[in-house]
Design an enzyme around this catalytic site. Structure first.
Site, short mmCIF file in Angstrom:
data_model
loop_
_atom_site.label_atom_id
_atom_site.label_comp_id
_atom_site.label_asym_id
_atom_site.label_seq_id
_atom_site.Cartn_x
_atom_site.Cartn_y
_atom_site.Cartn_z
N ARG A 1 0.87 -1.19 0.00
CA ARG A 1 0.00 0.00 0.00
C ARG A 1 0.90 1.22 0.00
O ARG A 1 1.76 1.37 0.86
CB ARG A 1 -0.90 0.05 1.22
CG ARG A 1 -1.47 1.47 1.41
CD ARG A 1 -2.54 1.60 2.42
NE ARG A 1 -3.77 1.02 1.95
CZ ARG A 1 -4.97 1.40 2.39
NH1 ARG A 1 -5.08 2.35 3.29
NH2 ARG A 1 -6.05 0.82 1.94
N HIS B 1 -7.41 0.93 -6.37
CA HIS B 1 -7.59 0.15 -5.13
C HIS B 1 -8.36 -1.12 -5.50
O HIS B 1 -9.54 -1.29 -5.18
CB HIS B 1 -8.38 1.01 -4.14
CG HIS B 1 -8.32 0.53 -2.72
ND1 HIS B 1 -7.58 -0.57 -2.32
CD2 HIS B 1 -8.94 0.98 -1.60
CE1 HIS B 1 -7.73 -0.74 -1.02
NE2 HIS B 1 -8.56 0.18 -0.56
N GLN C 1 -10.31 -3.41 -2.94
CA GLN C 1 -11.56 -2.79 -2.48
C GLN C 1 -12.65 -2.98 -3.54
O GLN C 1 -13.80 -3.27 -3.23
CB GLN C 1 -11.34 -1.29 -2.22
CG GLN C 1 -12.59 -0.54 -1.79
CD GLN C 1 -13.04 -0.86 -0.37
OE1 GLN C 1 -12.24 -0.82 0.54
NE2 GLN C 1 -14.31 -1.17 -0.19
N ASP D 1 -16.61 8.26 -1.76
CA ASP D 1 -15.31 8.08 -1.09
C ASP D 1 -14.94 9.44 -0.50
O ASP D 1 -15.58 10.45 -0.82
CB ASP D 1 -14.28 7.63 -2.17
CG ASP D 1 -12.88 7.42 -1.62
OD1 ASP D 1 -12.72 7.30 -0.38
OD2 ASP D 1 -11.92 7.38 -2.43
N CYS E 1 -16.13 3.02 0.71
CA CYS E 1 -15.01 2.13 1.03
C CYS E 1 -14.53 2.31 2.47
O CYS E 1 -13.90 1.41 3.01
CB CYS E 1 -13.86 2.39 0.05
SG CYS E 1 -13.36 4.11 -0.01
N ARG F 1 -13.97 -7.11 2.62
CA ARG F 1 -12.55 -6.92 2.30
C ARG F 1 -11.78 -8.19 2.64
O ARG F 1 -10.92 -8.64 1.90
CB ARG F 1 -11.94 -5.75 3.10
CG ARG F 1 -12.51 -4.38 2.86
CD ARG F 1 -12.34 -3.92 1.44
NE ARG F 1 -10.97 -4.07 0.93
CZ ARG F 1 -9.93 -3.30 1.29
NH1 ARG F 1 -10.10 -2.29 2.11
NH2 ARG F 1 -8.73 -3.50 0.77
N1 CP Z 1 -11.06 0.94 2.52
C1 CP Z 1 -9.78 0.89 2.92
O1 CP Z 1 -8.87 0.58 2.17
O2 CP Z 1 -9.61 1.20 4.22
P1 CP Z 1 -8.23 1.32 5.02
O3 CP Z 1 -7.61 2.61 4.62
O4 CP Z 1 -8.70 1.26 6.44
O5 CP Z 1 -7.38 0.16 4.65
N1 NVA Z 2 -9.37 7.48 -1.87
C1 NVA Z 2 -9.05 7.10 -0.51
C2 NVA Z 2 -9.39 5.66 -0.30
C3 NVA Z 2 -9.17 5.16 1.08
C4 NVA Z 2 -9.49 3.71 1.23
C5 NVA Z 2 -7.58 7.37 -0.26
O1 NVA Z 2 -6.76 7.05 -1.13
O2 NVA Z 2 -7.25 7.90 0.79
#
Ligand code: CP
Ligand code: NVA
Length: 313
Positions: free
Chosen positions: A108, A135, A138, A231, A272, A300
């Site tokens: 990530r 993502h 997700q 989001d 999400c 998830r």
């Molecule tokens: N939805 C999602 O990816 O959440 P986190 O940032 O908690 O991993």
């Molecule tokens: N668009 C958001 C998604 C978080 C799961 C981010 O990248 O912060």
């Protein structure tokens, strides 16, 4: 068509055909049923997973870590303060070393190039747990959640409202188009998705006999929607844009007025998470009976476990 996913990575949902997604969702539903019945398996016994994090994450970290651990595997959490990740050692070299020690890698972080490089050099399956561009895990959980609610995907009307060029909008439009879901991206013109990606997704939508629309017309977009999805307005790494985003995106907030505008009492609300209540969604909508955000969060884990089962066994 029979799908053999062994050894494969997931860097973006563009990597997956409709049969691949179908296979991963079928495995996800099975694994959820197993978990709900408290069945214990040890499918990953003797296996190791490197989990690399440049950005924070409650859900994605916990989903990967518990899914891998429940199956008897050993996940190792490594933040950017634990390893070099391109600082004192190139990503290529880190990838080669991790590939000698681990059966799989999840990442990530910021750049899609990093996760692509990890895949190119490690020689083991690599899973994208969120980049600035997309993502994908997700997106799989979201498709699973829609399928649970509607019994199928093809022909559903899905609307994403908010930041149309963010990682969630990107993954959702690809996932919807792949599975024959009509997708509308509702956002201000300045936040429309990347043109090249839209062209690619238009082709995928045409192959699955679904439609992709990009618009800023709220009323037209939400009428007849089965799903309204949003989001955060400010993604991780964009914090300096907070003020400008809030004023730009205020009209695109999911509130009870928008939910009523669908003219469909069965519309579900998805997010999400994490959510900034009062920004992209009001408290009454996220807490309403139309909201499926907690199922989505749980899914998830099942979809991530399914991805690893399919690619590692
Ligand atoms: N939805 C999602 O990816 O959440 P986190 O940032 O908690 O991993
Ligand atoms: N668009 C958001 C998604 C978080 C799961 C981010 O990248 O912060």
């Amino acid at each position: 068509m029979a799908v053999n996913f062994k050894g494969r990575s997931l860097l973006t949902l563009l990597d997956l055909t409709r049969d691949d997604v179908r296979h991963l969702l079928d495995v996800s539903h099975l694994l959820k049923a197993e978990r709900t019945a408290f069945q214990v398996n040890q499918r990953f016994r003797g296996k190791t997973l490197a989990m690399l994090f440049e950005k924070r994450s409650p859900r994605t970290r916990c989903a990967f870590e518990t899914a891998f651990g429940e199956e008897g595997g050993h996940p190792v959490f490594l933040s950017s303060s634990d390893i070099q990740l391109g600082k004192k050692e190139s990503i290529e070299d880190t990838a080669r070393v991790l590939g000698r020690m681990f059966d799989a890698i999840m990442f990530r972080g910021f750049s899609q190039d990093t996760v692509d490089t990890l895949e190119e050099y490690s020689g083991v399956p690599v899973y994208n747990g969120l980049t600035d561009m997309c993502h994908p895990t997700q997106g799989l959980a979201d498709l699973m959640t829609m399928e649970e609610n509607f019994g199928g995907l093809s022909g559903l009307n899905f609307v994403f409202t908010g930041d149309g060029r963010g990682n969630m909008a990107n993954s959702l439009m690809i996932g919807c188009a792949t599975m024959g879901v009509n997708c509308t991206i509702l956002s201000p013109e300045s936040l429309y998705p990347d043109k090249e990606l839209v062209e690619t997704v238009m082709q995928i939508a045409s192959d699955s006999c679904s439609e992709l629309e990009i618009t800023s017309d709220i009323q037209k977009a939400v009428k007849g929607a089965d799903v309204i999805y949003t989001d955060v307005w400010v993604s991780m790494g964009e914090e300096e844009k907070a003020k400008e985003r809030v004023s730009l995106l205020k009209p695109f907030q999911v509130n009870s007025e928008m939910m009523e505008m669908t003219d469909n009492s069965d519309t579900i609300f998805m997010h999400c998470l994490p959510a900034v209540k009062g920004n992209e969604v009001t408290m009454d909508v996220i807490e309403s009976s139309s909201s499926v955000v907690w199922d989505e969060a749980e899914n998830r884990k099942h979809t991530i476990k399914a991805l690893m089962v399919a690619s590692l066994l």
